[in-house]
Motif scaffolding. Structure first.
Motif, short mmCIF file in Angstrom:
data_model
loop_
_atom_site.label_atom_id
_atom_site.label_comp_id
_atom_site.label_asym_id
_atom_site.label_seq_id
_atom_site.Cartn_x
_atom_site.Cartn_y
_atom_site.Cartn_z
N MET A 1 0.84 -1.17 0.00
CA MET A 1 0.00 0.00 0.00
C MET A 1 0.89 1.24 0.00
SD MET A 1 -2.62 1.29 2.99
CE MET A 1 -1.61 1.96 4.28
N ALA A 28 -1.48 0.71 8.70
CA ALA A 28 -2.47 1.52 8.00
C ALA A 28 -2.98 2.68 8.84
CB ALA A 28 -3.64 0.63 7.58
N ARG A 79 -5.99 4.57 3.85
CA ARG A 79 -6.28 3.57 2.82
C ARG A 79 -5.25 3.72 1.71
NH1 ARG A 79 -7.68 6.52 -1.17
NH2 ARG A 79 -8.67 8.52 -0.88
#
Length: 93
Positions: A1, A28, A79
């Motif tokens: 990510m 995250a 996110r």
């Protein structure tokens, strides 16, 4: 990510002049993003967090359009592709 981080002018000396950088945090949360940011650009997080690891009084952090102080602070989730903006407070009269 990966997460994009918008860097204010005052901190761009740490990023070689870049106004926006991408980091790949291990977790995250905003805290994880800052850890990754400091790993790529050493010293920058010391300008954002105080000695106790709390957000400095005159620095604001946003995830997309939301102020993290109104959410879960440094534990606010991110996110993939989120934009974290570091915004120094401006004072004056």
């Amino acid at each position: 990510m990966t997460v994009n981080v918008r860097i204010p002018t005052i901190l761009r000396t740490y990023t070689g002049g870049a106004g926006e950088v991408s980091v790949a945090p291990v977790g995250a949360t905003v805290s994880d993003v800052l850890t990754a940011l400091d790993g790529d650009y050493p010293g920058i997080t010391a300008r954002v967090l105080d000695e106790q690891g709390a957000l400095r009084r005159f620095v604001n952090l946003y995830v997309d359009e939301d102020d993290i102080r109104m959410l879960d602070g440094l534990s606010t989730g991110t996110r993939p592709g989120a934009l974290v903006s570091i915004i120094p407070a401006v004072a004056g009269g």
